[in-house]
Design an enzyme around this catalytic site. Structure first.
Site, PDB file in Angstrom:
ATOM      1  CE  LYS A  18      13.268 -60.799 -12.996  1.00 53.75           C
ATOM      2  NZ  LYS A  18      12.722 -59.691 -13.819  1.00 53.75           N
ATOM      3  NE  ARG A  93       7.471 -61.304  -9.916  1.00 57.38           N
ATOM      4  CZ  ARG A  93       8.214 -61.651 -10.971  1.00 57.38           C
ATOM      5  NH1 ARG A  93       9.184 -62.477 -10.872  1.00 57.38           N
ATOM      6  NH2 ARG A  93       7.965 -61.113 -12.119  1.00 57.38           N
ATOM      7  NE  ARG A 133      10.410 -61.457 -22.652  1.00 55.71           N
ATOM      8  CZ  ARG A 133      10.401 -61.298 -21.334  1.00 55.71           C
ATOM      9  NH1 ARG A 133      11.474 -61.590 -20.625  1.00 55.71           N
ATOM     10  NH2 ARG A 133       9.322 -60.840 -20.742  1.00 55.71           N
ATOM     11  NE  ARG A 165       7.050 -63.889 -20.415  1.00 55.53           N
ATOM     12  CZ  ARG A 165       7.813 -63.515 -19.389  1.00 55.53           C
ATOM     13  NH1 ARG A 165       9.088 -63.874 -19.346  1.00 55.53           N
ATOM     14  NH2 ARG A 165       7.324 -62.795 -18.411  1.00 55.53           N
ATOM     15  NE  ARG A 176       5.446 -58.856 -17.079  1.00 57.08           N
ATOM     16  CZ  ARG A 176       6.194 -59.088 -18.158  1.00 57.08           C
ATOM     17  NH1 ARG A 176       5.710 -58.831 -19.373  1.00 57.08           N
ATOM     18  NH2 ARG A 176       7.393 -59.582 -18.037  1.00 57.08           N
TER      19      ARG A 176
HETATM   20  P1  AP5 Z   1      15.012 -61.119 -20.028  1.00 60.17           P
HETATM   21  O1  AP5 Z   1      16.331 -61.673 -19.652  1.00 60.17           O
HETATM   22  O2  AP5 Z   1      13.996 -62.045 -20.598  1.00 60.17           O
HETATM   23  O3  AP5 Z   1      14.423 -60.269 -18.788  1.00 60.17           O
HETATM   24  P2  AP5 Z   1      13.788 -60.721 -17.404  1.00 60.17           P
HETATM   25  O4  AP5 Z   1      14.270 -59.773 -16.368  1.00 60.17           O
HETATM   26  O5  AP5 Z   1      14.004 -62.172 -17.162  1.00 60.17           O
HETATM   27  O6  AP5 Z   1      12.274 -60.376 -17.734  1.00 60.17           O
HETATM   28  P3  AP5 Z   1      10.913 -61.119 -17.417  1.00 60.17           P
HETATM   29  O7  AP5 Z   1       9.877 -60.362 -18.206  1.00 60.17           O
HETATM   30  O8  AP5 Z   1      11.007 -62.586 -17.660  1.00 60.17           O
HETATM   31  O9  AP5 Z   1      10.743 -60.831 -15.931  1.00 60.17           O
HETATM   32  P4  AP5 Z   1       9.439 -60.832 -15.154  1.00 60.17           P
HETATM   33  O10 AP5 Z   1       9.960 -60.693 -13.776  1.00 60.17           O
HETATM   34  O11 AP5 Z   1       8.440 -59.823 -15.564  1.00 60.17           O
HETATM   35  O12 AP5 Z   1       8.745 -62.203 -15.591  1.00 60.17           O
HETATM   36  P5  AP5 Z   1       8.678 -63.634 -14.930  1.00 60.17           P
HETATM   37  O13 AP5 Z   1       8.754 -64.624 -15.985  1.00 60.17           O
HETATM   38  O14 AP5 Z   1       9.621 -63.721 -13.786  1.00 60.17           O
HETATM   39  O15 AP5 Z   1      15.268 -59.910 -21.033  1.00 60.17           O
HETATM   40  C1  AP5 Z   1      14.184 -59.185 -21.594  1.00 60.17           C
HETATM   41  C2  AP5 Z   1      14.484 -58.872 -23.065  1.00 60.17           C
HETATM   42  O16 AP5 Z   1      15.582 -57.957 -23.124  1.00 60.17           O
HETATM   43  C3  AP5 Z   1      14.916 -60.093 -23.896  1.00 60.17           C
HETATM   44  O17 AP5 Z   1      14.382 -59.973 -25.185  1.00 60.17           O
HETATM   45  C4  AP5 Z   1      16.454 -60.010 -23.922  1.00 60.17           C
HETATM   46  O18 AP5 Z   1      16.990 -60.569 -25.103  1.00 60.17           O
HETATM   47  C5  AP5 Z   1      16.674 -58.503 -23.854  1.00 60.17           C
HETATM   48  N1  AP5 Z   1      17.897 -58.143 -23.120  1.00 60.17           N
HETATM   49  C6  AP5 Z   1      18.363 -58.717 -21.963  1.00 60.17           C
HETATM   50  N2  AP5 Z   1      19.501 -58.099 -21.560  1.00 60.17           N
HETATM   51  C7  AP5 Z   1      19.746 -57.112 -22.470  1.00 60.17           C
HETATM   52  C8  AP5 Z   1      20.786 -56.124 -22.578  1.00 60.17           C
HETATM   53  N3  AP5 Z   1      21.783 -56.028 -21.686  1.00 60.17           N
HETATM   54  N4  AP5 Z   1      20.720 -55.279 -23.625  1.00 60.17           N
HETATM   55  C9  AP5 Z   1      19.719 -55.357 -24.540  1.00 60.17           C
HETATM   56  N5  AP5 Z   1      18.718 -56.275 -24.494  1.00 60.17           N
HETATM   57  C10 AP5 Z   1      18.731 -57.148 -23.454  1.00 60.17           C
HETATM   58  O19 AP5 Z   1       7.234 -63.621 -14.308  1.00 60.17           O
HETATM   59  C11 AP5 Z   1       6.077 -63.639 -15.119  1.00 60.17           C
HETATM   60  C12 AP5 Z   1       4.833 -63.693 -14.249  1.00 60.17           C
HETATM   61  O20 AP5 Z   1       4.847 -64.899 -13.462  1.00 60.17           O
HETATM   62  C13 AP5 Z   1       4.683 -62.579 -13.211  1.00 60.17           C
HETATM   63  O21 AP5 Z   1       4.099 -61.425 -13.766  1.00 60.17           O
HETATM   64  C14 AP5 Z   1       3.802 -63.259 -12.163  1.00 60.17           C
HETATM   65  O22 AP5 Z   1       2.472 -63.293 -12.565  1.00 60.17           O
HETATM   66  C15 AP5 Z   1       4.319 -64.688 -12.166  1.00 60.17           C
HETATM   67  N6  AP5 Z   1       5.397 -64.893 -11.178  1.00 60.17           N
HETATM   68  C16 AP5 Z   1       6.712 -65.155 -11.445  1.00 60.17           C
HETATM   69  N7  AP5 Z   1       7.414 -65.246 -10.312  1.00 60.17           N
HETATM   70  C17 AP5 Z   1       6.527 -65.035  -9.299  1.00 60.17           C
HETATM   71  C18 AP5 Z   1       6.659 -64.975  -7.894  1.00 60.17           C
HETATM   72  N8  AP5 Z   1       7.838 -65.147  -7.300  1.00 60.17           N
HETATM   73  N9  AP5 Z   1       5.559 -64.732  -7.161  1.00 60.17           N
HETATM   74  C19 AP5 Z   1       4.360 -64.555  -7.739  1.00 60.17           C
HETATM   75  N10 AP5 Z   1       4.169 -64.580  -9.074  1.00 60.17           N
HETATM   76  C20 AP5 Z   1       5.235 -64.818  -9.845  1.00 60.17           C
END
Ligand code: AP5
Length: 227
Positions: A18, A93, A133, A165, A176
């Site tokens: 994402k 979410r 990552r 992270r 997660r």
């Molecule tokens: P990356 O692009 O970083 O993936 P992502 O989908 O953004 O993953 P996240 O782990 O950031 O998502 P998340 O939803 O768990 O975390 P968030 O920060 O939102 O890619 C991942 C890796 O793969 C990277 O190393 C990249 O280089 C690699 N990659 C990407 N594309 C690739 C490809 N095509 N091929 C190969 N490699 C690739 O949330 C964190 C925490 O915050 C949550 O757990 C929760 O506690 C809180 N939170 C966030 N939003 C909310 C909400 N709306 N409500 C409540 N709590 C929330």
């Protein structure tokens, strides 16, 4: 890309790409990425009350409360740069957040209807991506396997030291994923039912995923005004 993206929801499990894709779409369309995960991590780094409330929940793979997150998004959407569209990354979410989005954004008559893209990647690949990552303090995303920096451990752009992270361990990833299945998978189904929804295979080269998301957005925007 001669069309207005409008409000876009990027949905998907942890590590589907994402953030990686939102940054590329931001550059392609000139619209902001609004990542609730990034906003929460900024609050943690600054030591705000919100950051204090969020930290331990995030490190356990749990969600931060809907009210806190909705308010944070409302504040962000009040800024003027969202006029041509924006990418909501990692929000909504929960069904509660989705209902808030449908109410808040649908109530703004001048905005285009919301479109949703769900990125899908297999569990084993997600675990591999999450544990590989590394991020820069400014939020640039690398991967030791698929997207390493030129100099190991150092950001190509600003020379900062890359970090892992605190929620990117295998143990927290498992939590997660459970949270995603229980609380966010129903949100994906909610938007699938609403139409203006497409699924994209995230298990392809980063560039190809962007091509497919852009094509999906174009099709969704050609659907015309919502009845
Ligand atoms: P990356 O692009 O970083 O993936 P992502 O989908 O953004 O993953 P996240 O782990 O950031 O998502 P998340 O939803 O768990 O975390 P968030 O920060 O939102 O890619 C991942 C890796 O793969 C990277 O190393 C990249 O280089 C690699 N990659 C990407 N594309 C690739 C490809 N095509 N091929 C190969 N490699 C690739 O949330 C964190 C925490 O915050 C949550 O757990 C929760 O506690 C809180 N939170 C966030 N939003 C909310 C909400 N709306 N409500 C409540 N709590 C929330």
């Amino acid at each position: 890309t001669n069309f207005l993206p409008g409000p876009v929801l990027l949905l998907g499990a942890p590590g589907v790409g994402k953030g990686t894709q939102a940054k590329r779409l931001m550059a392609e369309f000139g619209i902001p990425q609004i990542s609730t995960g990034d906003l929460l991590r900024e609050n943690i780094a600054k030591g705000t009350e919100l950051g204090k409330a969020a930290r331990s929940l995030m490190d356990q793979g749990q969600l931060v409360s809907d009210d806190l997150v909705n308010q944070m998004v409302a504040d962000r959407l009040a800024q003027p740069d969202v006029a041509r569209g924006y990418i909501l990354d990692g929000f909504p979410r929960t069904i509660n957040q989705a209902e808030w989005v449908d109410r808040e954004i649908a109530s703004k008559a001048q905005t285009l209807p919301i479109v949703a893209i769900s990125i899908v990647v297999s569990y084993d690949q997600l675990l591999h991506r999450i544990t590989g990552r590394r991020i820069s303090p400014a939020g640039r995303i690398y991967n030791v396997y698929s997207n390493p920096p030129v100099v190991s451990g150092i950001c190509d752009v600003d020379g900062s030291v890359l970090v892992q992270r605190s929620d990117d361990s295998e143990v927290v990833f498992t939590e997660r994923m459970k949270t995603f299945e229980a609380q966010t998978a129903p949100v994906v189904e909610h938007y699938r039912r609403q139409g203006r929804f497409e699924e994209v295979n995230g298990d392809q080269a980063v560039e190809q995923v962007t091509v497919e998301i852009t094509a999906a957005l174009k099709r969704l925007r050609q659907k015309g005004p919502k009845s």
